[in-house]
Design a protein around this motif. Structure first.
Motif, mmCIF file in Angstrom:
data_model
loop_
_atom_site.group_PDB
_atom_site.id
_atom_site.type_symbol
_atom_site.label_atom_id
_atom_site.label_comp_id
_atom_site.label_asym_id
_atom_site.label_seq_id
_atom_site.Cartn_x
_atom_site.Cartn_y
_atom_site.Cartn_z
ATOM 1 N N LEU A 9 0.841 -1.183 0.000
ATOM 2 C CA LEU A 9 0.000 0.000 0.000
ATOM 3 C C LEU A 9 0.878 1.235 0.000
ATOM 4 N N ASP A 10 0.347 2.323 -0.568
ATOM 5 C CA ASP A 10 1.096 3.575 -0.602
ATOM 6 C C ASP A 10 1.382 4.060 0.812
ATOM 7 N N PHE A 11 2.605 4.519 1.002
ATOM 8 C CA PHE A 11 2.970 5.098 2.287
ATOM 9 C C PHE A 11 2.536 6.561 2.313
ATOM 10 N N MET A 12 2.238 7.041 3.480
ATOM 11 C CA MET A 12 2.043 8.463 3.662
ATOM 12 C C MET A 12 3.381 9.083 4.050
ATOM 13 N N THR A 13 3.677 10.245 3.494
ATOM 14 C CA THR A 13 4.927 10.900 3.824
ATOM 15 C C THR A 13 4.946 11.276 5.298
ATOM 16 N N LEU A 14 5.962 10.821 6.012
ATOM 17 C CA LEU A 14 6.037 11.040 7.443
ATOM 18 C C LEU A 14 6.625 12.403 7.783
ATOM 19 N N LYS A 15 7.464 12.924 6.907
ATOM 20 C CA LYS A 15 8.085 14.218 7.156
ATOM 21 C C LYS A 15 7.993 15.043 5.883
ATOM 22 N N GLU A 16 7.950 16.349 6.030
ATOM 23 C CA GLU A 16 7.957 17.236 4.883
ATOM 24 C C GLU A 16 9.168 18.159 4.902
ATOM 25 N N LEU A 216 14.115 11.917 -6.894
ATOM 26 C CA LEU A 216 13.923 10.672 -6.149
ATOM 27 C C LEU A 216 13.581 9.474 -7.023
ATOM 28 N N LEU A 217 13.204 9.692 -8.275
ATOM 29 C CA LEU A 217 12.893 8.555 -9.139
ATOM 30 C C LEU A 217 14.145 7.707 -9.354
ATOM 31 N N HIS A 218 14.079 6.455 -8.931
ATOM 32 C CA HIS A 218 15.200 5.500 -9.028
ATOM 33 C C HIS A 218 16.394 5.906 -8.162
ATOM 34 N N ILE A 268 10.241 7.198 -2.904
ATOM 35 C CA ILE A 268 10.927 6.487 -3.991
ATOM 36 C C ILE A 268 10.061 5.329 -4.489
ATOM 37 N N SER A 269 9.476 4.570 -3.561
ATOM 38 C CA SER A 269 8.620 3.444 -3.921
ATOM 39 C C SER A 269 7.396 3.906 -4.705
ATOM 40 N N ASN A 270 6.753 4.961 -4.235
ATOM 41 C CA ASN A 270 5.559 5.456 -4.909
ATOM 42 C C ASN A 270 5.879 5.999 -6.297
ATOM 43 N N LEU A 271 7.039 6.635 -6.444
ATOM 44 C CA LEU A 271 7.446 7.134 -7.760
ATOM 45 C C LEU A 271 7.681 5.991 -8.737
ATOM 46 N N THR A 272 8.253 4.880 -8.245
ATOM 47 C CA THR A 272 8.483 3.719 -9.102
ATOM 48 C C THR A 272 7.161 3.177 -9.623
ATOM 49 N N LYS A 273 6.176 3.043 -8.746
ATOM 50 C CA LYS A 273 4.860 2.536 -9.161
ATOM 51 C C LYS A 273 4.198 3.483 -10.152
ATOM 52 N N HIS A 274 4.281 4.785 -9.860
ATOM 53 C CA HIS A 274 3.665 5.769 -10.750
ATOM 54 C C HIS A 274 4.330 5.760 -12.119
ATOM 55 N N ALA A 470 -4.870 -4.711 -4.502
ATOM 56 C CA ALA A 470 -3.932 -3.611 -4.743
ATOM 57 C C ALA A 470 -2.873 -3.985 -5.765
ATOM 58 N N SER A 471 -3.141 -5.012 -6.580
ATOM 59 C CA SER A 471 -2.116 -5.525 -7.495
ATOM 60 C C SER A 471 -1.697 -4.498 -8.531
ATOM 61 N N SER A 472 -2.561 -3.519 -8.801
ATOM 62 C CA SER A 472 -2.204 -2.505 -9.784
ATOM 63 C C SER A 472 -1.090 -1.601 -9.287
ATOM 64 N N SER A 473 -0.831 -1.651 -7.998
ATOM 65 C CA SER A 473 0.226 -0.806 -7.434
ATOM 66 C C SER A 473 1.426 -1.627 -7.010
ATOM 67 N N ALA A 474 1.677 -2.732 -7.708
ATOM 68 C CA ALA A 474 2.812 -3.596 -7.365
ATOM 69 C C ALA A 474 4.114 -2.859 -7.580
ATOM 70 N N THR A 475 5.078 -3.169 -6.749
ATOM 71 C CA THR A 475 6.396 -2.537 -6.868
ATOM 72 C C THR A 475 7.465 -3.576 -6.625
ATOM 73 N N THR A 476 8.684 -3.260 -6.942
ATOM 74 C CA THR A 476 9.808 -4.152 -6.717
ATOM 75 C C THR A 476 10.749 -3.539 -5.704
ATOM 76 N N SER A 477 11.103 -4.312 -4.710
ATOM 77 C CA SER A 477 12.075 -3.854 -3.713
ATOM 78 C C SER A 477 13.415 -4.506 -4.031
ATOM 79 N N LYS A 478 14.475 -3.730 -3.990
ATOM 80 C CA LYS A 478 15.798 -4.244 -4.324
ATOM 81 C C LYS A 478 16.637 -4.353 -3.065
ATOM 82 N N ALA A 479 17.340 -5.426 -2.942
ATOM 83 C CA ALA A 479 18.247 -5.598 -1.821
ATOM 84 C C ALA A 479 19.675 -5.474 -2.313
ATOM 85 N N LYS A 480 20.522 -4.986 -1.457
ATOM 86 C CA LYS A 480 21.938 -4.819 -1.804
ATOM 87 C C LYS A 480 22.658 -6.133 -1.566
#
Length: 483
Positions: A9-16, A216-218, A268-274, A470-480
């Motif tokens: 699910l989309d996160f809400m921005t915690l800080k501005e 922030l994109l990528h 960053i996650s939300n930008l990737t989905k968008h 919520a499958s339309s908002s799928a995202t990929t998380s990358k691990a180092k």
């Protein structure tokens, strides 16, 4: 590169916005303001802007002030040449703040006093020049945008210098030297506040302006010193896809640092989905980009033939905190780390979801094996359990349900011994088979068992329904991967 896609699910921005310290190269730490927008992280620093007529920034300003009988100059100063910086105004008294508004600011470096260059003077020397400067003093100042953090200057003008009865003695460059009582002892006239400061008619304001913009994109962020397992204390850096780096951002507390990291990660996650949705508008369904598209993957694995393990503190190989391993079908352990504990939880959920969906999709998996020099086959079936059959004749030798498997052991090379319970006699029956791909078989059995258990877990099934919605908002998380 191992990749797993999952829906969140989309996160809400915690800080501005907020204040932190920035270390840029070899410079001293100085205060900046972070402002987090939807697609960009802005680093801002303060400067003084002329607001009389056409706005402009000026390197130097000249202000003439007069000494008061009560309150003196109303200024406190810090710094000096012993710290490789000019003396700066650190406080403005509450009584004189209104008169000095738009003329002098906390953070102004004093460059000249009545034409005397004090740029390279020590703190005590500047104090003495001001004490002996007379009733009217002309200051040449310039706002020190990157005042070192050790001076602990406030970011606004709301910090007033406290009254003091001390008019002599040695001052400290790191403590406020109050100049509000250093008036000439023979001067007993009371001067009106309205005639106290004079200037050429220009008015100034302290404002924030952009120092650096990080798309922030990528983008990526890290608390670790590059190339090491050393985590910075309450600090991180953000690096854009084009290599633009924020520098080291030092937060005031661990809680503040975590808030910033979670907020930046969410954006960053939300930008990737968008961005994926935006790209897919131009393609038919069968050609759309999905988070499963990894055309240049270093390695690919069948998800039901690998094993993911979230590492406890006692299992960690080094000082990285949030780590997990993936054991491949060949028994190779791949070691991964992520930045946040929430990232680790996402990876764990992703593996659980991917395993369940893959088992549900394939339903069964068959492996070649050997029993007493005869070529056999072992089928792991989601509905019926274990089935062993002759590879040539297809005749079934034995079959057991998942619930009948009471234990197993292996030699770490090729052989597995299964311990099944006979439903009629309740006796344990041992079945030993030899495989060429031992780890793939073990992991597959584990995956089928995990999927079977998940089918009975209402919480898991409920989460899958939510994920599907919520499958339309799928995202990929990358691990180092730092193997």
């Amino acid at each position: 590169m191992l990749s797993i896609s999952f829906s969140i699910l989309d996160f809400m921005t915690l800080k501005e916005s907020g204040v932190c310290l920035l270390q840029d190269g070899n410079q001293e730490l100085f205060k900046v303001r972070l402002h987090l927008a939807r697609d960009i992280l802005m680093l801002q620093e303060q400067d003084v802007l002329c607001v009389s007529g056409e706005p402009f920034y000026s390197g130097e300003r000249t202000v003439t002030i007069r000494r008061q009988t009560v309150g003196g100059f109303g200024l406190s100063i810090k710094g000096g040449a012993e710290h490789n910086i000019p003396v700066v105004i650190s406080k403005i008294s509450k009584e004189q703040r209104a008169e000095l508004s738009g003329l002098l600011f906390i953070g102004d470096a004093i460059l000249q006093i009545n034409g005397i260059n004090v740029r390279k003077c020590r703190h005590e020397e500047v104090v003495q020049v001001l004490r002996n400067a007379g009733e009217e003093v002309t200051l040449t100042v310039s706002f020190l945008k990157r005042a070192p953090a050790f001076l602990k200057l406030p970011l606004n003008e709301d910090c007033a210098c406290a009254p003091s009865d001390q008019s002599s003695g040695t001052s400290s460059p790191l403590c406020d030297s109050g100049l509000h009582l250093n008036y000439h002892p023979n001067n007993t006239d009371t001067l009106s506040c309205s005639s106290w400061p004079t200037s050429p008619g220009l008015r100034w304001e302290k404002r924030w302006y952009d120092l650096r913009l990080i798309p922030l994109l990528h983008a990526r962020f890290s608390q670790y010193v590059p190339g090491t397992d050393l985590s910075r204390q309450n600090a991180f850096q953000v690096v854009a896809v084009d290599g633009v780096c924020s520098g080291i951002l030092q937060c005031l507390s661990a809680e503040d640092c975590m808030d910033w990291l979670q907020a930046i990660a969410a954006n960053i996650s939300n930008l990737t989905k968008h961005n994926i949705k935006k790209i897919n508008r131009n393609f038919p369904v069968n050609q759309q980009v999905t988070t499963w598209d990894w055309t240049r993957a270093e390695k690919t694995f069948s998800v039901c033939e690998i094993m993911c393990k979230i590492l406890k503190d006692s299992d960690l190989l080094d000082r990285r905190k949030h780590c997990f391993t993936v054991q491949s079908e060949c028994g190779e352990d791949l070691y991964f780390s992520v930045e946040l504990e929430s990232d680790l939880a996402q990876w764990e959920r992703a593996f659980q979801t991917a395993t369940f969906l893959e088992v549900e999709r394939i339903q069964c998996k068959t492996y070649a094996c050997v029993l007493e020099s005869h070529l056999m086959g072992l089928t792991i079936d989601f509905s019926t359990g274990f089935i062993c059959f002759d590879a040539a004749t297809k005749a079934v030798l034995w079959r057991y349900k998942f619930s009948q498997l009471k234990g197993s052991s292996d030699d770490g090379k090729s052989k597995i011994k299964f311990l099944f319970q006979n439903p009629d006699t309740k006796q344990i029956e041992a079945k030993e088979l030899e495989f060429s791909n031992l780890f793939a078989v073990l992991h597959c059995i584990h995956s089928f068992f995990a999927a079977k258990v998940a089918c009975l877990d209402p919480l898991f099934l409920g989460s899958q329904a939510a994920a599907s919605a919520a499958s339309s908002s799928a995202t990929t998380s990358k691990a180092k991967h730092l193997a």
